[in-house]
Motif scaffolding. Sequence first.
Motif, PDB file in Angstrom:
ATOM      1  N   ILE A 142       0.843  -1.202   0.000  1.00 26.13           N
ATOM      2  CA  ILE A 142       0.000   0.000   0.000  1.00 26.13           C
ATOM      3  C   ILE A 142       0.875   1.248   0.000  1.00 26.13           C
ATOM      4  N   MET A 143       1.936   1.232   0.815  1.00 25.99           N
ATOM      5  CA  MET A 143       2.838   2.386   0.855  1.00 25.99           C
ATOM      6  C   MET A 143       3.577   2.555  -0.469  1.00 25.99           C
ATOM      7  N   GLN A 144       3.946   1.445  -1.109  1.00 24.03           N
ATOM      8  CA  GLN A 144       4.671   1.546  -2.373  1.00 24.03           C
ATOM      9  C   GLN A 144       3.810   2.192  -3.450  1.00 24.03           C
ATOM     10  N   SER A 145       2.493   1.943  -3.411  1.00 29.56           N
ATOM     11  CA  SER A 145       1.595   2.581  -4.377  1.00 29.56           C
ATOM     12  C   SER A 145       1.456   4.074  -4.119  1.00 29.56           C
ATOM     13  N   LYS A 146       1.936   4.541  -2.956  1.00 29.63           N
ATOM     14  CA  LYS A 146       1.923   5.967  -2.635  1.00 29.63           C
ATOM     15  C   LYS A 146       3.306   6.586  -2.786  1.00 29.63           C
ATOM     16  N   ASN A 147       4.207   5.867  -3.465  1.00 31.56           N
ATOM     17  CA  ASN A 147       5.532   6.385  -3.830  1.00 31.56           C
ATOM     18  C   ASN A 147       6.387   6.764  -2.622  1.00 31.56           C
ATOM     19  N   VAL A 148       6.383   5.930  -1.594  1.00 31.59           N
ATOM     20  CA  VAL A 148       7.292   6.176  -0.483  1.00 31.59           C
ATOM     21  C   VAL A 148       8.693   5.736  -0.890  1.00 31.59           C
ATOM     22  N   SER A 149       9.697   6.226  -0.183  1.00 35.84           N
ATOM     23  CA  SER A 149      11.078   5.870  -0.485  1.00 35.84           C
ATOM     24  C   SER A 149      11.392   4.476   0.054  1.00 35.84           C
ATOM     25  N   TYR A 150      12.459   3.879  -0.467  1.00 35.26           N
ATOM     26  CA  TYR A 150      12.869   2.572   0.032  1.00 35.26           C
ATOM     27  C   TYR A 150      13.470   2.681   1.429  1.00 35.26           C
ATOM     28  N   LYS A 151      13.947   3.855   1.796  1.00 35.98           N
ATOM     29  CA  LYS A 151      14.386   4.070   3.166  1.00 35.98           C
ATOM     30  C   LYS A 151      13.211   3.938   4.119  1.00 35.98           C
ATOM     31  N   ASP A 152      12.054   4.447   3.727  1.00 32.85           N
ATOM     32  CA  ASP A 152      10.856   4.287   4.536  1.00 32.85           C
ATOM     33  C   ASP A 152      10.434   2.822   4.610  1.00 32.85           C
ATOM     34  N   GLN A 153      10.573   2.105   3.502  1.00 28.87           N
ATOM     35  CA  GLN A 153      10.268   0.669   3.522  1.00 28.87           C
ATOM     36  C   GLN A 153      11.209  -0.068   4.472  1.00 28.87           C
ATOM     37  N   ALA A 154      12.468   0.390   4.529  1.00 28.55           N
ATOM     38  CA  ALA A 154      13.417  -0.230   5.456  1.00 28.55           C
ATOM     39  C   ALA A 154      12.992  -0.002   6.899  1.00 28.55           C
ATOM     40  N   SER A 212      19.166 -11.443  -0.065  1.00 25.71           N
ATOM     41  CA  SER A 212      18.230 -10.644   0.713  1.00 25.71           C
ATOM     42  C   SER A 212      17.613  -9.522  -0.116  1.00 25.71           C
ATOM     43  N   ALA A 213      18.419  -8.901  -0.993  1.00 23.15           N
ATOM     44  CA  ALA A 213      17.894  -7.801  -1.803  1.00 23.15           C
ATOM     45  C   ALA A 213      16.807  -8.292  -2.758  1.00 23.15           C
ATOM     46  N   ALA A 214      17.064  -9.420  -3.409  1.00 16.43           N
ATOM     47  CA  ALA A 214      16.069  -9.959  -4.335  1.00 16.43           C
ATOM     48  C   ALA A 214      14.780 -10.307  -3.603  1.00 16.43           C
ATOM     49  N   ASP A 215      14.892 -10.892  -2.404  1.00 14.49           N
ATOM     50  CA  ASP A 215      13.708 -11.286  -1.649  1.00 14.49           C
ATOM     51  C   ASP A 215      12.908 -10.078  -1.170  1.00 14.49           C
ATOM     52  N   ALA A 216      13.609  -9.033  -0.724  1.00 12.91           N
ATOM     53  CA  ALA A 216      12.931  -7.912  -0.087  1.00 12.91           C
ATOM     54  C   ALA A 216      12.432  -6.867  -1.074  1.00 12.91           C
ATOM     55  N   VAL A 217      13.129  -6.704  -2.205  1.00 16.30           N
ATOM     56  CA  VAL A 217      12.875  -5.558  -3.081  1.00 16.30           C
ATOM     57  C   VAL A 217      12.042  -5.912  -4.307  1.00 16.30           C
ATOM     58  N   THR A 218      12.086  -7.162  -4.758  1.00 21.31           N
ATOM     59  CA  THR A 218      11.478  -7.514  -6.036  1.00 21.31           C
ATOM     60  C   THR A 218      10.005  -7.147  -6.113  1.00 21.31           C
ATOM     61  N   GLY A 219       9.221  -7.556  -5.124  1.00 23.99           N
ATOM     62  CA  GLY A 219       7.790  -7.255  -5.162  1.00 23.99           C
ATOM     63  C   GLY A 219       7.507  -5.770  -5.174  1.00 23.99           C
ATOM     64  N   LEU A 220       8.268  -5.005  -4.393  1.00 23.10           N
ATOM     65  CA  LEU A 220       8.072  -3.556  -4.359  1.00 23.10           C
ATOM     66  C   LEU A 220       8.427  -2.915  -5.699  1.00 23.10           C
ATOM     67  N   LYS A 221       9.466  -3.421  -6.340  1.00 23.49           N
ATOM     68  CA  LYS A 221       9.851  -2.911  -7.657  1.00 23.49           C
ATOM     69  C   LYS A 221       8.780  -3.224  -8.698  1.00 23.49           C
ATOM     70  N   LEU A 222       8.160  -4.376  -8.602  1.00 23.42           N
ATOM     71  CA  LEU A 222       7.103  -4.718  -9.551  1.00 23.42           C
ATOM     72  C   LEU A 222       5.890  -3.815  -9.367  1.00 23.42           C
ATOM     73  N   VAL A 223       5.538  -3.519  -8.107  1.00 26.76           N
ATOM     74  CA  VAL A 223       4.443  -2.586  -7.856  1.00 26.76           C
ATOM     75  C   VAL A 223       4.805  -1.204  -8.388  1.00 26.76           C
ATOM     76  N   GLU A 224       6.050  -0.808  -8.182  1.00 29.16           N
ATOM     77  CA  GLU A 224       6.513   0.482  -8.699  1.00 29.16           C
ATOM     78  C   GLU A 224       6.419   0.537 -10.218  1.00 29.16           C
TER      79      GLU A 224
END
Length: 523
Positions: A87-99, A319-331
């Motif tokens: 939900i946050m990724q669809s609102k264009n939050v930064s990856y620092k916020d996701q961290a 870890s990067a592939a596991d954590a970031v892939t889905g968020l990148k696809l939503v982006e």
Amino acid sequence: MELSKSITHKNGRQRKPAVSNSDMRPRESKLEVEDDEEALLQNSDRDDGQAKVSNGINGELSNVALLLFLYVLQGIPLGLAGSIPLIMQSKNVSYKDQAYFSFVFWPFSLKLFWAPLVDSLYLKRFGRRKSWLVPTQYLLGLFMLYLSFAVDSMLQADGQKGPDVITLTAVFFMLAFLAATQDIAVDGWALTMLSRENVGYASTCNSVGQTAGYFLGNVLFLALESADFCNKYLRFEPQERGIVTLSDFLFFWGIVFMVSTTLVAVLKKENVSHHHTKKKPKEETQGVMETYKLLLSIIKMPTVFTFCVLLLTAKMGFSAADAVTGLKLVEAGVPKEQLALLAVPMVPLQILLPLVISKYTAGPRPLDIFYKAFPFRLLIGLEYALLVWWTPSVRQDQGFPLYYYAVVLLSYAAHQVALYSMYVACMAFHAKVSDPVIGGTYMTLLNTVTNLGGNWPSTLALWLVDPLTFKECQGAPGQTCGSAEEAGVGISLFPGVRYLVALNFLTRSYLVFSSVSERAARV
């Protein structure tokens, strides 16, 4: 594919990240089997001296149903926490916020530190497990009711500001902390709620219930919250909003928590099935300080310390592939509810994989499967990077074609095979090397370290996405790319750095795991 924390929870919640001191025992121990048999003989006689006839599981269906329901409740806040990053990724939050928000998933990997308190401190008259279960679930219900009124302002659904990530992280961290505490209490209660002959059903209730709860709080919620999904599949006339909102969902489950907890507190008694026996079932009790001293003595063992260091660093490579892939696809425009629904066909695979893999981890060298699956999981991570790069070029006006989702699903399935191979091998190795005398504490420690080793690299990976990414500006020279409108194609340096580190780490992991596995075979 671990598209994100919200799509599959094996790496985030890990289904059973850690357990309390009294609920994880090595099943292979001949000594323990003999003790169990002796205990069964001692408890097999009635007061009148006649043999006690076993009624099987039919006589305890109500207890099984209660355990299943409690584990479903446990999975609800986990599923909701897993849906927030999308939900946050669809609102264009930064990856620092996701961290920042990824810290929400840490409590299940750290509950070893307060599990001894839950096991040792309680009100005897109210019940050892209910002393923690009832207040914990009341707090969960109250938090959900509070969030139902405040979450929209935190997400800034109707405003121009971005989500209040710090507040969201704090609130959902407390939800996860309470769910982890509830898990400790329910795990311990299962040992006395069910008879010895049926206690094996507790793990089934845990697996099925927690998975079902996560599904309800994540996949079902994201589907019903999506206006596009509801208009396409569930409505005759399109509307601007989904069938339910996050506030509605939180309010409903808050009420369910409050009502069900009240019923459990009033109607359910602990150890009720043993009231007519001469002896009540004896639970293992240990002082808080004694438990912590035991943990410290285990960690000080040189081989255990080396293995714990390895567990804490083994997942850095992917870890990067596991954590970031889905968020990148939503982006890139992939609907979050479609990604969530990809978890549905994976359920049968997730059930069957441990059964198949366990046949190959039953020998003297269970970690052989772990380090053989390691390079394949790294290659899948590279395939994820290519998938993220390929996604924007596939997008059409009507969305994404069917063959794209087929590719994503196959990638996800391949990732699950590698992930479960490593997971089952690790659990088998833990069971093999744990001392039967202190098996519960020993295995809880190793399981906690294993899951913590998956959480901190994911948080770090999310934190590094923005610093290791640069963007090209559109329009006249001199633009700062300070906003999404000014920024063009983001060129990420992160994948290259990630896989150089991963391939280097592969060699070290292979050698160390080989050494540890050989030593384990001689134990």
